[in-house]
Design an enzyme around this catalytic site. Structure first.
Site, PDB file in Angstrom:
ATOM      1  CE  LYS A 320      -3.811   2.196   2.494  1.00 47.08           C
ATOM      2  NZ  LYS A 320      -4.705   2.131   3.686  1.00 47.08           N
ATOM      3  N   GLY A 321       0.437   2.285  -0.707  1.00 43.16           N
ATOM      4  CA  GLY A 321       1.197   3.517  -0.766  1.00 43.16           C
ATOM      5  C   GLY A 321       0.313   4.723  -0.937  1.00 43.16           C
ATOM      6  N   GLY A 322       0.940   5.863  -1.224  1.00 44.27           N
ATOM      7  CA  GLY A 322       0.205   7.111  -1.322  1.00 44.27           C
ATOM      8  C   GLY A 322      -0.763   7.172  -2.485  1.00 44.27           C
ATOM      9  CG  PHE A 323       0.446   7.623  -6.033  1.00 47.91           C
ATOM     10  CD1 PHE A 323       0.048   8.882  -5.629  1.00 47.91           C
ATOM     11  CD2 PHE A 323       1.748   7.437  -6.446  1.00 47.91           C
ATOM     12  CE1 PHE A 323       0.935   9.939  -5.651  1.00 47.91           C
ATOM     13  CE2 PHE A 323       2.636   8.499  -6.471  1.00 47.91           C
ATOM     14  CZ  PHE A 323       2.223   9.751  -6.069  1.00 47.91           C
ATOM     15  CE  LYS A 340       1.127   0.515  -9.778  1.00 45.78           C
ATOM     16  NZ  LYS A 340       2.045   1.418 -10.524  1.00 45.78           N
ATOM     17  CG  ASP A 439      11.203   6.536 -10.395  1.00 41.96           C
ATOM     18  OD1 ASP A 439      12.229   6.907  -9.785  1.00 41.96           O
ATOM     19  OD2 ASP A 439      10.160   6.177  -9.815  1.00 41.96           O
TER      20      ASP A 439
END
Length: 624
Positions: A320-323, A340, A439
């Site tokens: 899980k992440g910010g987006f 995702k 990236d």
């Protein structure tokens, strides 16, 4: 609502209060004893029996105060508060004699009945008086040691446990033990000896009055005791009707306030929802237009219901992440996938378009496959092939516990570096539209069952035509520690595919070193910035590179080759860096033919500076 409130207030103002004509003695506002500040209610002089609650007897040296049936000498009194320091002479004599009688009874100060005030003694020490019982003595010692009561004292047929820094009483106290609380000296007092309980005890203690008759005072009268019965003298009495009206006014006021707040919240939520819907609509229009124009390139489109089915209602979370959140799923053909699910609209759909446009038009063994996507209202998801071995980062950033070569071997590490370079070469030359990733880092390199590397997470990617020589970006792209100098400032050169080469070089050096390039945890300051440290080794032709798990000459050559390639890739001037095709030639060639590059002239960072950690990032581009 306002009219009703005013009407009730008018009725309330028309009701008068009656007073109780109970008379009271003509009591002085205060009285004094020699060398002590004045006493006020609820203290009273022994001569004025109806003027207070606590009896004080003034003496030639000061005064005495009566608690329960005993008298205590007044040592001092606070000028502005009802706090008094008193002394128990009988207890003092027992303590001086180290008499067990001082420890026998709980030191309490009885309050009058009915209870009109409470007394808190400070400071205190809590002891546990336990009857001697040989069968459970050892078990009881362990119990009190676990509760941080380390000291003990034997007295007659009892054993006392205590800790002068701990006043808590355990809820599961052994049945053979009783609580004893005694006044204790302040920690700053001289001569304290924790092993001697009597050196801790004090005959002086402090108590503070908390009147229980506070409501009586607020109504205008002092509380009083008469034949064990409570009286509130000269207090205003409310009629029953007045009480009902006050309750009604309170209820109406609360209802009005709650109604107003609720209505305001509903209006704000509706307004925010309307703005959100407009943003979502604008976002979806842009994305839908892109999908329509590139229909022959984009992968399969799934509905949100299908995404729920693929993930078994989002049962297995991978990260899980910010987006958003990444879930494990299974397609109809039983192929495992990573889904995702994006949780917010960002950059007008640029990241979503980048993923679909970039990965959707690629087909290469070293590029992660985008199996499908979902765009349904506010729901957005990307479906990738599942990579069992996760990201490359988990194999190289091990904080020095073991090296990457130990986990996957130097030959496999070399093949991974070649595979990533082939994937980048495909992005620059194999597609009809060239793609810059922006990236490249270990987190964005995924490994399949056979440790074949695949480049992933194209959210920052930029597409451009093959003939374009200059690339323009509107904002900073990449992860600190891997960003090429020209992205920070155009004075270093133009942005091009060489920017990805720089990131690739930083990653290669991390693969060799088995740790981050900027390492603030090492003992030697010269080893903080790995590229500079390893450059000195190569420049001096040091045969011992100081890397872990190199056991053969062949492995030493492989490591040296990767180091030289990595140092070429991180040259400050983009023109000095090799193309990704040249990188492949160098990696697949003989190390003896490689020249040592110039040292990058950007200074290494100091020990107190480091790039943001990516340890918690999930391999599909999100933090776990």
């Amino acid at each position: 609502m306002i009219i009703i409130f005013c009407f009730v207030s008018l009725i309330l103002s028309c009701h008068s209060a009656t007073t109780d004509n109970v008379s009271m003695n003509n009591c002085p506002e205060s009285f004094g004893c020699p060398a002590l500040p004045p006493f006020k209610y609820p203290f009273y002089n022994v001569m004025d029996t109806r003027c207070g609650l606590i009896k004080v007897n003034c003496t030639s040296k000061g005064g005495e105060i009566q608690l329960g049936g005993g008298w205590y000498e007044i040592v001092n009194k606070d000028e502005g508060h009802n706090t008094v320091i008193i002394s128990n002479k009988t207890f003092e004599d027992l303590v001086k004699k180290n008499s067990c009688e001082a420890l026998m009874n709980n030191f309490t100060s009885p309050s009058p009945s009915p209870l009109l005030y409470s007394i808190s003694i400070f400071p205190l020490i809590t002891l546990f008086k336990c009857t001697e019982n040989l069968t459970i003595a050892q078990q009881r010692d362990i119990y009190f040691e676990q509760h941080n009561y380390r000291s003990h004292y034997r007295c007659k047929d009892y054993k006392f446990y205590y800790n002068h820094l701990n006043e808590t009483v355990p809820s599961d106290l052994p049945p053979t033990c009783q609580v004893v609380q005694l006044p204790v000296r302040f920690l700053s007092s001289p001569g304290l000896d924790e092993t001697n309980i009597f050196s801790l005890l004090s005959s002086e203690f402090q108590f503070e009055l908390t009147p229980s008759c506070h409501n009586c005072h607020t109504k205008g009268g002092p509380c009083h005791i008469d034949n064990e019965h409570f009286q509130c003298l000269n207090a205003k009495k409310e009629t029953q009707g007045r009480k009902l009206i006050k309750i009604l006014v309170t209820v109406l006021g609360i209802s009005f306030g709650v109604g107003f707040v609720t209505l305001s919240v509903v209006i704000i939520l509706c307004f925010r929802r309307k703005i959100k819907m407009r943003k979502d609509a604008k976002y979806n229009v842009k994305v839908e237009m892109f999908l329509k124009n590139h229909e022959f390139l984009v992968p399969k489109r799934y509905s949100y219901a299908q995404v729920e089915k693929i993930t078994s209602s989002f049962k297995v979370k991978l990260g899980k992440g910010g987006f958003g959140t990444v879930y494990k799923g299974v397609l109809r053909n039983q192929n495992q996938v990573a889904v995702k699910v994006l949780n917010e609209v960002k950059s007008n759909g640029e990241d979503f378009i980048n993923e679909v446009a970039s990965v959707g038009r690629t087909s290469h063994v070293n590029i992660v496959s985008l199996m499908g996507f979902c765009l349904e209202g506010r729901q957005r998801a990307l479906i990738y092939e599942f990579m069992p071995n996760g990201s490359l980062e988990r194999f190289i950033n091990n904080q020095g516990s073991s090296s990457s070569s130990q986990l996957i071997g130097w030959e496999k590490l070399h093949q991974i570096a070649i595979g990533i370079a082939r994937g980048l070469e495909y992005l620059y030359r194999g597609c009809s539209t060239r793609i810059l990733h922006f990236d490249i880092k270990p987190h964005n390199i995924l490994l399949d069952d056979d440790f074949c590397p695949k480049i992933s997470d194209f959210g920052m990617a930029k597409l451009f035509r093959e003939k374009e020589s200059k690339i323009f970006v509107s904002h900073m792209r990449g992860t600190p520690g891997y960003i090429a100098p020209e992205i920070f400032s155009r004075s270093f050169g133009e942005i091009s595919h060489k920017s990805d080469v720089y990131s690739y070089g930083m990653m290669i050096l991390e693969m060799v070193g088995g740790r981050k390039n900027i390492e603030v945890g090492v003992d030697n300051t010269s080893e903080i910035y790995f590229p500079h440290w390893i450059y000195k080794k190569v420049e001096l032709h040091d045969e011992q590179l100081g890397l872990n798990e190199i056991v053969s000459e062949e492995e030493n050559k492989t490591a040296r080759k990767m180091i030289i390639v990595g140092l070429w890739c991180i040259q400050t001037n983009p023109l000095t860096r090799p193309s990704i095709t040249k990188v492949l030639e160098m990696l697949e060639g003989d190390v003896a033919s490689l020249e040592i590059p110039p040292k990058p002239y950007i200074s290494s960072p100091s020990r107190c500076v480091g790039s943001p950690s990516t340890d918690s990032l999930h391999p599909y581009g999100y933090s776990t």
